[in-house]
Design an enzyme around this catalytic site. Structure first.
Site, mmCIF file in Angstrom:
data_model
loop_
_atom_site.group_PDB
_atom_site.id
_atom_site.type_symbol
_atom_site.label_atom_id
_atom_site.label_comp_id
_atom_site.label_asym_id
_atom_site.label_seq_id
_atom_site.Cartn_x
_atom_site.Cartn_y
_atom_site.Cartn_z
ATOM 1 N N GLN A 118 0.611 -1.217 0.066
ATOM 2 C CA GLN A 118 -0.139 0.101 0.060
ATOM 3 C C GLN A 118 0.837 1.301 -0.072
ATOM 4 O O GLN A 118 0.299 2.389 0.004
ATOM 5 C CB GLN A 118 -0.979 -0.063 1.283
ATOM 6 C CG GLN A 118 -1.762 -1.194 1.136
ATOM 7 C CD GLN A 118 -2.938 -1.275 2.379
ATOM 8 O OE1 GLN A 118 -3.123 -2.164 3.089
ATOM 9 N NE2 GLN A 118 -3.212 0.230 2.988
ATOM 10 N N ARG A 175 -8.800 -0.951 7.641
ATOM 11 C CA ARG A 175 -9.848 0.044 7.165
ATOM 12 C C ARG A 175 -10.163 1.070 8.134
ATOM 13 O O ARG A 175 -11.398 1.230 8.384
ATOM 14 C CB ARG A 175 -11.174 -0.873 6.702
ATOM 15 C CG ARG A 175 -11.847 0.120 5.567
ATOM 16 C CD ARG A 175 -12.874 -0.663 5.070
ATOM 17 N NE ARG A 175 -13.435 -0.034 3.788
ATOM 18 C CZ ARG A 175 -13.992 -0.489 2.602
ATOM 19 N NH1 ARG A 175 -13.895 -1.501 2.524
ATOM 20 N NH2 ARG A 175 -14.394 0.569 1.814
ATOM 21 N N CYS A 176 -9.105 1.700 8.351
ATOM 22 C CA CYS A 176 -9.495 2.681 9.799
ATOM 23 C C CYS A 176 -8.270 3.634 9.628
ATOM 24 O O CYS A 176 -7.033 3.215 9.561
ATOM 25 C CB CYS A 176 -9.361 1.969 10.958
ATOM 26 S SG CYS A 176 -8.943 2.418 12.516
ATOM 27 N N GLU A 205 -13.124 4.854 5.100
ATOM 28 C CA GLU A 205 -13.227 4.076 6.153
ATOM 29 C C GLU A 205 -14.395 4.515 7.251
ATOM 30 O O GLU A 205 -14.444 3.673 8.188
ATOM 31 C CB GLU A 205 -11.859 4.107 7.077
ATOM 32 C CG GLU A 205 -10.454 3.560 6.311
ATOM 33 C CD GLU A 205 -9.354 4.299 6.423
ATOM 34 O OE1 GLU A 205 -8.070 3.863 5.750
ATOM 35 O OE2 GLU A 205 -9.310 5.494 6.956
#
Lengths: 219, 161, 783, 289
Positions: free
Chosen positions: C220, C367-368, C737
């Site tokens: 990522q 996802r935060c 998110e």
């Protein structure tokens, strides 16, 4: 008294793989005869389904192997059996067996505490076994490990009674050679010859030791 | 190592013949022997469905079939969906309805949806959800995949294919 | 903002995704699809023990398997000083174990062979002799005197990683002493895993002739990884090229550097051949970056009317065997101090202790945005407990305490400056959509009949888009991000970014930003990310930072181009720059719209008819350092029905109203919300990476780490309000998110609400049917 | 993900398959649908030396009524059960069961025979076959033998199939009129094993009382369990709430579940009770039609 305990951890630490089986059973033999049997890992070992004592290291330590076969799944462990505590007067013994999966997938250990009491002509065997499984089986097999332990323990008791009553028990040493498979679960005896030879490096490597054609445990 | 077996099959209409060890899973055979990398591996416990292909017209998880079992079979993968150079209505539907994000589950989803529509050209939402229940998606929440299948169903009913 | 034509498809258009063509045809190019000549395969040997001393490793038998090329152990790496590597949190982590193992599935040896099959066969034959050590799985026991010491490599002889606190303790304590009401909740945010559908892996290719290393990596953050490889491996950074090809989902899992990557590079350096290492799903779940594992206590002080006075939070953070959390340097607990949420707390104090346990390392954001999910869940949970204690409607309590719209920019008691918000508007829309009053009536009637139905509210505030650089860095690298735009002579463009899409649709949305700013149709803008040889340096995509940082950089770079284009247009139109006006796609002379030059004509001139004194070409780079974070928010409402007989929970409805400022592509935003809600649903009801007391992973495969299918997943209803960010170039905030951050609170609040009349105040996630059934049984409702 | 190596054998006839099975001993396994075996091989929990693929043997896949039985070939796929008009109209319990096994792709491969022969108490067909009073036809070197389903499940993953025998047919007595059945399964998600499941088959008499009942339980013990006391509680009685309640309690008492990630033992017993009630209600409704 009979019971199976599957302890559950606090909060979200989930289930414990430590399985404790307590069982008391009676055999119609005098306590001294049962003690002679129970306090000899070579003899008791034969009663554990799929297990075998391969070598005595010292007075209290033995090397052994066990093959646990559940349906299509097979796990081979090798390791040590040790008498942790032995009290001839009180007829109490604590045996610790520890084995590593020969393919590096984990280990299993069992602490067995046995105590004998003389009761009207026979002997009461009080047995507490605590089983700990580590590795892939403990990850994947939570739903079956306890069932397997129960079945194995029942077979152990059956074998124990049978071996004890066989005529040669009191006199000669129990054989270390694998007995015929006696297991309803298909728990087979195995000498794990291939695994042992691989370990000692005396034989060329085989990709799959379990399939060695000379495996005396194979049917 | 076990001896290799000759595997002869038809994939997306083309005959292929390649030798492989019996333990080779169909998904690796497709990806690594036949070079079709649209079929993916997303798990090791036969749960995710990213490896879904059609074997003799039925969806299978190609990670749970040995390549030797597909000897003589007809296989269809995502690469075989378009016909005459045109995208399949399902492929269009996934794009039109935003039925994909990272794209990793998409080939398997497409194959399950394809088999579903073959069997049931006009499925309800519930039937679509059950029809793709062997395929996991981490990105879309499935809602737009359902719409994509509905899109294709409608288009095919109108003679799209 | 002026809306462009459909042809241009700038911001606000639901343009179909440009990247979809290859994915729907099976032509995506993921790391495992990379196939190089002479490539070899690797398999990791992992520890079955959670804590054990390694007495010996014997590779003789494994080496004899035909096709095996190398077996690398920790001792081998130690010779090259590579047995340990730095984590993103200034700790270090074993690449391959030396001395002892600290978690089940830890990396112990790396087998490289001609094919997958030989590697797998040989891995089984690597004999490791272990001596088991006492296992520590309960973080609450980590600091006990008799707790086993896990990290004997450290000078500190304890299991403590950090203590971090923020806020005014004295003022907060005082407010609690004086408060009429104090409500409290102990809430666990359980250990879970992002589990993107593509696992982690790489192909490392060291070319001995050119001395260049190319690594195709599930990353990522490819640039950051290149720098880490250079610093750790001692390879000159110009000789490293990281390529993040198509990424099959990340959700935070693909931010850290994993031992497998390092081993593959070492193996390629050693063998001079490309080495492919792709982890299995089980390896992914058991060894790579987990998320959460926050053991939290929150207290809220309020007056009798429910006006909040103070918040106090104490948290124990289980980081596993190594502190490999992906956090900005100054924030060991991430942005957890956003825990005062959407409410106007005069005082707050928050403290977090991090500890080691015999579990996989991590602490990444699933996802935060760096621990925001934990924070949002905690505040939304404790607000419901307060409402219950006060016998107040949770909606009324929230409304009473919302930070009023007029108070923005709002300085929170824990130090954040919220950029913008209108919480009442989002709440109102959500209530209207779901039909709150009717639901309350229905619930009251059902309760009379003994039926269990619950309504759960979550009015969350997010904090995303790190930088700003003055406060945020990872390993010292400031958290800016970048964009480079080049306009070709024919008026088409290529745009390269420091971020990396993992499914978010960057190839489409960045093109739309360029389209908005320059009027070049989005379809004519090629977006490229992930190749460190070509893309400008950036920190990557996570924490919803792409739009706030690289998105902003794209707009800024486009504006630089527009400035130059204006000069060229003035030259071409023989007008002064001051007389020119812009509308998307062209400059024209004020009052004479027919006297115009399109961006395409200008681009052509930039290469063919260059104004005197001006450089040729039309391109720009921007490294954008955001002045502040952005604070998306929303109100989510879940409606659940509980089956008394089985404990099953059915999510009947879920309404999500999001406010992420100005939207680039509504279709993509909605898709992000669907996906995030589904992950939030899974966290609330299904997912946990548990450990038994021996440190055996429970939930280490997809058989037990549950990913919902289309059948379980609820139908999502979405809505939006728009409160632009005042400091972002085009008023956007980031959205990926919010749904994962905001939804767990709504789900749990709904279930607790369904049972609240029975005296239930809290249930820890994941709320499984058996947990509910146990409660019902205890209350005499079922059984 | 990479199974251990094995020898692959593909017999064309049943006798050939039986011969190979005997020849290669205990480490040889039958490959039918492979949907339980192959996952175990991928995790290297199972390592057969030989796989005997019976998928190409003709005549092992059928669903037909014959001689008072519904006969299902051992190689019949779950998807064929789902698609069968005969099953759909007359054997709702069987249809219920086939549709909740794993997921569509798995059902396209998995066989009814394999589901039973695996001896996994978590599989779905065993409870159903117990409720239906099925018979298992095993083919070995000495020919066919018929095993009553009550004698089939011996222990965990162990059936009374002898080594060298292949499960070739399942026989289900054709239910008389006024029969009905239902299978209710609670699973954590599609594709999971049952947390618990209950199979019920009943036949009503003219007065609406239970003439015959079969109840099987999934994944609540080392073997699939036939809840005989629950069946007895129904015998000759009308299915009122009290009767159903008593039978459900008896079924729960018959369960011997272990705790796992699906829940504690007490919960599973509670589920059996609840699911038995619901399955009985549904079966009664179907029987009444």
């Amino acid at each position: 008294m009979e019971g199976v305990e599957h302890s559950e951890g606090e909060g979200n630490y989930g289930l414990s793989m430590a399985i404790k089986i307590e069982k008391t059973f009676r055999v119609d033999e005098p306590v001294e005869k049962v003690w002679a049997f129970l306090s000899d890992p070579k003899k008791v070992g034969v009663c554990v389904p799929g297990a075998q004592i391969t070598e005595q290291v010292d007075e209290r330590t033995y090397k052994g192997a066990i093959r646990v076969k559940v349906g299509p799944s097979v796990t081979d462990y090798k390791g040590e059996v040790q008498i942790v505590r032995k009290d001839d007067a009180a007829h109490e013994i604590e045996i610790l067996g520890k084995g590593q999966d020969v393919r590096g997938k984990g280990s299993a250990s069992m602490k067995m505490t046995g105590k004998l009491c003389s009761v009207d002509g026979g002997t009461e065997v009080i047995n507490i076994s605590e089983l700990n499984v580590v590795g892939i089986l403990a990850q994947m097999g939570s739903r079956v490990i306890q069932e397997v332990s129960n079945i194995m323990f029942e077979q152990f008791v059956a074998n124990f009674k049978k071996q004890l009553q066989s005529p040669d028990v009191a006199g000669t040493e129990a054989t270390t050679a694998a007995a015929k498979p006696i297991s309803a679960v298909g728990v087979a005896f195995s000498a794990l010859r291939a695994a042992v030879t691989r370990h000692s490096g005396s034989e060329e490597a085989k990709p799959d030791p379990a399939k060695s054609p000379g495996d005396p445990g194979a049917k | 190592m076990a001896k290799k077996e000759l595997i002869k099959l038809k994939i997306n209409g083309a005959e292929r013949e390649v030798a492989a060890e019996p333990r080779m899973l169909l998904v690796y055979f497709i990806r690594e022997q036949l070079g079709l990398t649209g079929t993916h591996v997303g798990c090791d416990t036969s749960n995710c469905g990213a490896c879904t292909v059609l074997m003799n017209g039925k969806t299978v998880k190609s990670c749970t079939v040995f390549a030797v079992q597909a000897d003589g079979a007809e296989i269809m993968t995502v690469e075989g969906l378009p016909s005459n150079g045109a995208l399949h209505p399902l492929q269009e539907g996934f794009k039109e309805e935003h039925g994909l994000q990272c794209g990793f589950c998409t080939p398997g989803m497409l194959m399950s949806s394809y088999a579903l529509l073959k069997k049931n050209p006009n499925p309800t939402e519930a039937e679509i959800r059950w029809g793709i229940s062997g395929n996991l998606c981490r990105c879309t929440g499935y809602q737009n995949i359902v719409k994509a299948v509905q899109f294709a169903s409608k288009k095919m009913a109108q003679g799209g294919k | 903002m002026q809306k462009t034509s459909a042809e241009i498809s700038g911001m606000g258009h639901s343009m179909k995704r440009k990247e979809d063509g290859r994915f729907i045809q099976g032509k995506g190019n993921y790391v495992d699809d990379v196939n190089l000549p002479h490539m070899v395969y690797a398999q990791m040997v992992r520890s079955p023990y959670a804590h054990a001393r390694i007495k010996s490793i014997n590779t003789d038998a494994a080496k004899k398997v035909p096709g095996v090329l190398a077996i690398i152990t920790g001792e081998d790496l130690a010779k090259a000083n590579l047995a340990w590597m730095p984590t993103l949190s200034y700790d270090k982590q074993m690449v391959l174990a030396t001395g002892k193992v600290l978690f089940q599935a830890q990396e112990v040896a790396f087998v490289v062979a001609e094919d997958r099959y030989a590697a797998a066969d040989a891995a089984e034959l690597v004999e490791v002799d272990y001596e088991e050590l006492p296992v520590l799985v309960d973080p609450h026991k980590a600091m006990d005197a008799d707790a086993p010491l896990l990290r004997d490599d450290r000078t500190e002889k304890n299991n403590k990683i950090f203590h971090w606190e923020v806020g005014d303790k004295a003022a907060t304590d005082k407010a609690f002493k004086e408060a009429a009401v104090v409500s409290k909740v102990d809430a666990l945010s359980p250990r879970c895993h992002p589990a993107p559908l593509e696992t982690c892996g790489c192909v490392a290719d060291y070319n001995k002739a050119t001395e260049r290393l190319t690594v195709w990596l599930t990353s990522q953050a490819p640039h950051a990884h290149r720098t880490v490889f250079a610093l750790v491996g001692g390879i000159p950074e110009q000789n490293i090229r990281i390529i993040s090809p198509d990424i099959g989902g990340g959700f935070g899992n693909k931010v850290p550097v994993y031992p497998g990557y390092v081993c593959a590079v070492v193996a390629s350096l050693t063998l001079g051949r490309p080495v492919k290492w792709i982890e299995t799903r089980s390896e992914n779940l058991q060894s790579t970056g987990f998320a959460r594992d926050y053991h939290m206590t929150a207290e809220v002080a309020a007056d009798k009317d429910g006006k909040v006075k103070a918040m106090r939070v104490k948290t124990l953070a289980d980081h596993g065997a190594f502190n490999a959390a992906a956090q900005p340097t100054k924030f060991p607990a991430g942005l957890f101090s956003i825990c005062t949420g959407s409410y106007d707390f005069p005082n707050a104090f928050c403290e977090v202790d991090g500890v080691y346990t015999n579990k996989a390392p991590g602490g990444i954001a699933y996802r935060c945005s760096f621990r925001v999910t934990e924070a949002a869940y905690l505040i939304e949970r404790v607000m419901d407990v307060l409402a219950d204690d006060l016998k107040m409607d949770p909606v009324e309590l929230r409304k009473k305490n919302f930070i009023p719209a007029a108070k923005f920019p709002y300085k929170s008691p824990l130090g954040w400056t919220y950029d913008s918000g209108d919480y009442h508007a989002a709440m109102k829309l959500a209530l209207d959509t779901v039909g709150y009053d009717a639901l309350l009536k229905e619930q009251a009637e059902k309760r009379k009949k003994g039926e269990l139905m619950g309504i759960g509210i979550s009015s969350f505030t997010e904090i995303v888009g790190a930088g700003p650089a003055h406060t945020f860095d990872i390993l010292g690298i400031k958290m800016f991000d970048s964009a480079e735009i080049r306009i070709h002579p024919t008026g088409k463009a290529i745009c390269r970014m420091g971020t990396k899409s993992q499914g978010q649709g960057h190839e489409t949305t960045y093109a739309q930003i360029v389209a908005q700013e320059l009027g070049i149709p989005a379809k004519d803008v090629q977006v490229e990310e992930g190749d460190t040889d070509t893309a400008p340096y950036g920190l990557g995509t996570y924490a919803s930072r792409s739009t706030p940082t690289s998105g902003a950089a794209t707009a800024m770079a486009a504006r630089k181009i527009r400035e130059k284009a204006k000069k060229i247009a003035a030259f071409l139109l023989e007008a002064s720059e001051e007389d020119l006006e812009w509308e998307p796609g062209k400059f024209f002379v004020k009052g004479a719209p027919s006297k115009a030059k399109t961006i395409q004509e200008i681009a052509f001139a930039a290469y063919t008819n260059i104004p005197p004194g001006l450089e040729a070409g039309l391109e720009a780079v921007d490294y954008y350092d955001p002045p502040n974070l952005t604070f998306p928010f929303g109100t989510y409402i879940a409606v659940v029905d509980i089956d008394k007989g089985t404990g099953e929970i059915k999510v009947r409805r879920f309404v999500a109203v999001d406010d992420c400022g100005n939207i680039i592509n509504p279709m993509i935003v909605e898709g992000q919300i669907h996906g995030g809600l589904t992950e939030g649903f899974a966290i609330a009801f299904m997912q946990e990476i548990g450990y038994d007391e021996n440190g055996n992973v429970q939930g280490g495969t997809f058989m037990d780490y549950l990913i919902p299918t289309a059948v379980e997943t609820p139908h999502w209803e979405t809505g939006k309000t728009t409160t632009p960010s005042p400091h972002h170039p085009f008023g956007a905030k980031g959205v990926g998110e919010s749904p994962t951050v905001g939804s767990p609170g709504a789900f749990v609040n709904a279930v607790v609400d369904a049972l609240s009349h029975l005296g239930v105040k809290h249930i820890d996630m994941p709320i499984t049917p058996w947990k509910v059934w146990n409660i019902l049984k205890e209350k005499g409702i079922t059984g | 993900m990479i199974p251990p190596a094995f020898e692959y054998l593909r017999p064309k006839t049943l006798p050939e398959a039986v011969g190979l099975l005997q020849q290669h001993g205990d480490d040889a396994k039958i490959l039918s649908g492979g949907q339980s075996l192959i996952p175990m091989m991928k995790l290297r929990l199972a390592r057969p030396s030989h796989l005997i693929d019976i998928n190409r043997i003709a005549g092992l896949s059928y669903i037909k009524e014959d001689g008072g039985f519904l006969k299902i070939g051992g190689l019949t796929r779950e998807v064929e059960i789902e698609a069968s008009e005969l099953v759909r109209t007359k054997y709702p319990l069987l249809l219920d069961t086939a549709t909740v096994i794993a997921d569509p792709q798995v059902r396209n491969m998995a066989t009814v025979g394999g589901n039973l022969a695996h001896g996994d108490p978590a599989n779905d067909h065993p409870a159903t076959m117990l409720a239906l009073g099925a018979q298992i036809v095993a083919t070995g070197a000495k020919g066919e033998r018929v095993i009553a389903i009550d004698d089939f499940f011996v222990s965990l993953f162990t059936t009374s199939l002898e080594h060298g025998e292949i499960l070739t047919e399942i026989r289900i007595p054709i239910p008389p009129p006024k029969s009905g059945g239902a299978y209710l399964k609670l699973e954590r998600k599609v594709g999971d094993f049952a947390t618990a499941a209950v199979a019920v088959q009943i036949t009503l008499d003219g007065a609406g009382a239970v003439q015959k009942a079969g109840i099987g339980l999934t994944n609540v013990g080392p073997t699939p369990i036939r809840a005989r006391s629950a069946e007895a509680a129904l015998q000759g009685k009308k299915l009122d709430a009290a009767t159903i309640g008593a039978a459900a309690q008896a079924a729960a008492d018959a369960a011997q579940p272990s705790a796992d990630l699906r829940g504690p033992a007490e919960y599973k017993k509670g589920l059996i009770k609840e699911l038995t009630k619901r399955a009985l209600a549904r079966a009664a409704e179907r029987a009444g039609k």
